[in-house]
Design a protein around this motif. Structure first.
Motif, PDB file in Angstrom:
ATOM      1  N   VAL A 112       0.845  -1.193   0.000  1.00 35.59           N
ATOM      2  CA  VAL A 112       0.000   0.000   0.000  1.00 35.59           C
ATOM      3  C   VAL A 112       0.884   1.247   0.000  1.00 35.59           C
ATOM      4  O   VAL A 112       1.842   1.340   0.773  1.00 35.59           O
ATOM      5  N   PHE A 113       0.563   2.187  -0.882  1.00 35.34           N
ATOM      6  CA  PHE A 113       1.196   3.501  -0.831  1.00 35.34           C
ATOM      7  C   PHE A 113       0.253   4.436  -0.084  1.00 35.34           C
ATOM      8  O   PHE A 113      -0.959   4.443  -0.340  1.00 35.34           O
ATOM      9  N   VAL A 114       0.812   5.208   0.837  1.00 33.70           N
ATOM     10  CA  VAL A 114       0.000   6.015   1.748  1.00 33.70           C
ATOM     11  C   VAL A 114       0.493   7.459   1.726  1.00 33.70           C
ATOM     12  O   VAL A 114       1.667   7.724   2.006  1.00 33.70           O
ATOM     13  N   THR A 115      -0.395   8.385   1.374  1.00 28.78           N
ATOM     14  CA  THR A 115      -0.068   9.805   1.500  1.00 28.78           C
ATOM     15  C   THR A 115      -0.478  10.269   2.887  1.00 28.78           C
ATOM     16  O   THR A 115      -1.550   9.912   3.385  1.00 28.78           O
ATOM     17  N   VAL A 116       0.386  11.065   3.506  1.00 32.92           N
ATOM     18  CA  VAL A 116       0.198  11.457   4.900  1.00 32.92           C
ATOM     19  C   VAL A 116       0.229  12.975   5.034  1.00 32.92           C
ATOM     20  O   VAL A 116       1.091  13.640   4.448  1.00 32.92           O
ATOM     21  N   GLU A 117      -0.704  13.494   5.799  1.00 35.76           N
ATOM     22  CA  GLU A 117      -0.706  14.910   6.168  1.00 35.76           C
ATOM     23  C   GLU A 117      -0.567  15.003   7.682  1.00 35.76           C
ATOM     24  O   GLU A 117      -1.269  14.307   8.419  1.00 35.76           O
ATOM     25  N   LEU A 118       0.340  15.857   8.143  1.00 37.51           N
ATOM     26  CA  LEU A 118       0.552  16.018   9.574  1.00 37.51           C
ATOM     27  C   LEU A 118      -0.328  17.128  10.140  1.00 37.51           C
ATOM     28  O   LEU A 118      -0.775  18.023   9.421  1.00 37.51           O
ATOM     29  N   GLU A 119      -0.534  17.064  11.445  1.00 46.65           N
ATOM     30  CA  GLU A 119      -1.334  18.085  12.121  1.00 46.65           C
ATOM     31  C   GLU A 119      -0.606  19.418  12.172  1.00 46.65           C
ATOM     32  O   GLU A 119      -1.221  20.480  12.109  1.00 46.65           O
ATOM     33  N   SER A 120       0.710  19.362  12.309  1.00 47.79           N
ATOM     34  CA  SER A 120       1.515  20.574  12.429  1.00 47.79           C
ATOM     35  C   SER A 120       2.698  20.483  11.478  1.00 47.79           C
ATOM     36  O   SER A 120       3.198  19.394  11.193  1.00 47.79           O
ATOM     37  N   HIS A 121       3.146  21.642  10.992  1.00 51.26           N
ATOM     38  CA  HIS A 121       4.285  21.685  10.085  1.00 51.26           C
ATOM     39  C   HIS A 121       5.500  22.343  10.731  1.00 51.26           C
ATOM     40  O   HIS A 121       6.356  22.895  10.038  1.00 51.26           O
ATOM     41  N   ARG A 122       5.573  22.274  12.043  1.00 54.09           N
ATOM     42  CA  ARG A 122       6.775  22.737  12.726  1.00 54.09           C
ATOM     43  C   ARG A 122       7.864  21.678  12.598  1.00 54.09           C
ATOM     44  O   ARG A 122       7.587  20.488  12.438  1.00 54.09           O
ATOM     45  N   ALA A 123       9.111  22.120  12.691  1.00 53.28           N
ATOM     46  CA  ALA A 123      10.241  21.206  12.510  1.00 53.28           C
ATOM     47  C   ALA A 123      10.177  20.045  13.487  1.00 53.28           C
ATOM     48  O   ALA A 123      10.438  18.894  13.122  1.00 53.28           O
ATOM     49  N   GLU A 124       9.817  20.320  14.736  1.00 55.70           N
ATOM     50  CA  GLU A 124       9.775  19.248  15.731  1.00 55.70           C
ATOM     51  C   GLU A 124       8.682  18.222  15.418  1.00 55.70           C
ATOM     52  O   GLU A 124       8.799  17.048  15.772  1.00 55.70           O
ATOM     53  N   SER A 125       7.624  18.653  14.730  1.00 56.56           N
ATOM     54  CA  SER A 125       6.561  17.720  14.355  1.00 56.56           C
ATOM     55  C   SER A 125       7.048  16.739  13.295  1.00 56.56           C
ATOM     56  O   SER A 125       6.750  15.540  13.353  1.00 56.56           O
ATOM     57  N   PHE A 126       7.801  17.257  12.318  1.00 53.45           N
ATOM     58  CA  PHE A 126       8.375  16.375  11.306  1.00 53.45           C
ATOM     59  C   PHE A 126       9.364  15.395  11.941  1.00 53.45           C
ATOM     60  O   PHE A 126       9.381  14.208  11.618  1.00 53.45           O
ATOM     61  N   GLN A 127      10.180  15.900  12.840  1.00 56.61           N
ATOM     62  CA  GLN A 127      11.170  15.044  13.491  1.00 56.61           C
ATOM     63  C   GLN A 127      10.500  13.935  14.285  1.00 56.61           C
ATOM     64  O   GLN A 127      10.923  12.771  14.242  1.00 56.61           O
ATOM     65  N   ALA A 128       9.432  14.279  15.003  1.00 54.07           N
ATOM     66  CA  ALA A 128       8.730  13.286  15.813  1.00 54.07           C
ATOM     67  C   ALA A 128       8.094  12.218  14.931  1.00 54.07           C
ATOM     68  O   ALA A 128       8.150  11.017  15.238  1.00 54.07           O
ATOM     69  N   PHE A 129       7.495  12.635  13.823  1.00 58.88           N
ATOM     70  CA  PHE A 129       6.865  11.671  12.925  1.00 58.88           C
ATOM     71  C   PHE A 129       7.908  10.736  12.317  1.00 58.88           C
ATOM     72  O   PHE A 129       7.703   9.517  12.249  1.00 58.88           O
ATOM     73  N   GLU A 130       9.021  11.288  11.876  1.00 58.50           N
ATOM     74  CA  GLU A 130      10.052  10.469  11.234  1.00 58.50           C
ATOM     75  C   GLU A 130      10.675   9.481  12.213  1.00 58.50           C
ATOM     76  O   GLU A 130      10.980   8.341  11.847  1.00 58.50           O
TER      77      GLU A 130
END
Length: 206
Positions: A112-130
């Motif tokens: 499955v290929f999954v497109t994802v949208e995060l709740e926040s676009h702050r740098a720490e939000s990207f880091q936490a998701f990754e």
């Protein structure tokens, strides 16, 4: 079902945000493919010729080919071919050799290929998701992407219920996932290495 592959590493969106390439509250500004960029830079640095490109092309499809057969395929004698191969490995253009495993023969599965949208676009939000995504074995690849979504994931599970269980777990883990859209692979139409010759031909000339 054979699993589609994308061999490139993509710079994390968090790094893009930290470097000022993305405004807070916006989607990632652009897609970057540092693995491909680094390869092009190495091509320029080591002045690769058509035979070097031929070696890369053959090995990308036939990683277990013998050195003698490889030399014949690129019209070289074995010793010069071996020297070129060592140069490509030492330069980092060849990062390794791996088996292309047939998942269809291994057992039932769904890709499955999954497109994802995060709740926040702050740098720490990207880091936490990754960081969170890296612990899920079912997520076999993840790219930061430009456009309307933040990430594209490739997920492999035993079946669709298993995939849904995984996504429910990710939502419950509160890793910043706002919404996602699923695209189930029904058939692989094409899979192969990148066009090394075209990339090499398109590089700027010094």
């Amino acid at each position: 079902m054979k699993l589609p592959r994308c061999p490139y590493d993509v710079r994390p969106a968090a790094e893009m945000a930290a470097n000022g390439r993305m405004n807070a509250g916006s989607a990632p500004a652009r897609l970057t493919i540092p693995g491909l960029v680094a390869t092009v830079r190495l091509m320029r640095r080591f002045a690769l010729d058509d035979r070097d490109i031929g070696i890369l092309s053959v090995l990308s499809r036939e990683g277990r080919i013998s050195k003698v057969a490889l030399a014949a395929r690129v019209n070289l004698s074995p010793t010069p071919c071996w020297e070129r191969l060592r140069k490509l490995e030492d330069a980092g253009l060849i990062r390794g050799y791996r088996a292309d495993v047939s998942l269809a023969h291994l057992g039932p599965h769904v890709s499955v290929f999954v497109t994802v949208e995060l709740e926040s676009h702050r740098a720490e939000s990207f880091q936490a998701f990754e960081r969170a995504v890296s612990v899920y074995d079912e997520v076999v690849a993840c790219w930061a992407i430009g456009g309307g979504y933040d990430y594209l994931m490739q997920v492999v599970t035993r079946d669709v219920p298993g995939y849904q269980t995984l996504m429910d777990e990710m939502l419950a883990a509160r890793i910043g996932l706002k919404r996602y859209f699923s695209y189930i692979v029904t058939k692989e139409v094409k899979s192969g290495p990148p066009p090394f010759g075209l990339i090499h031909a398109a590089q700027p000339k010094d």
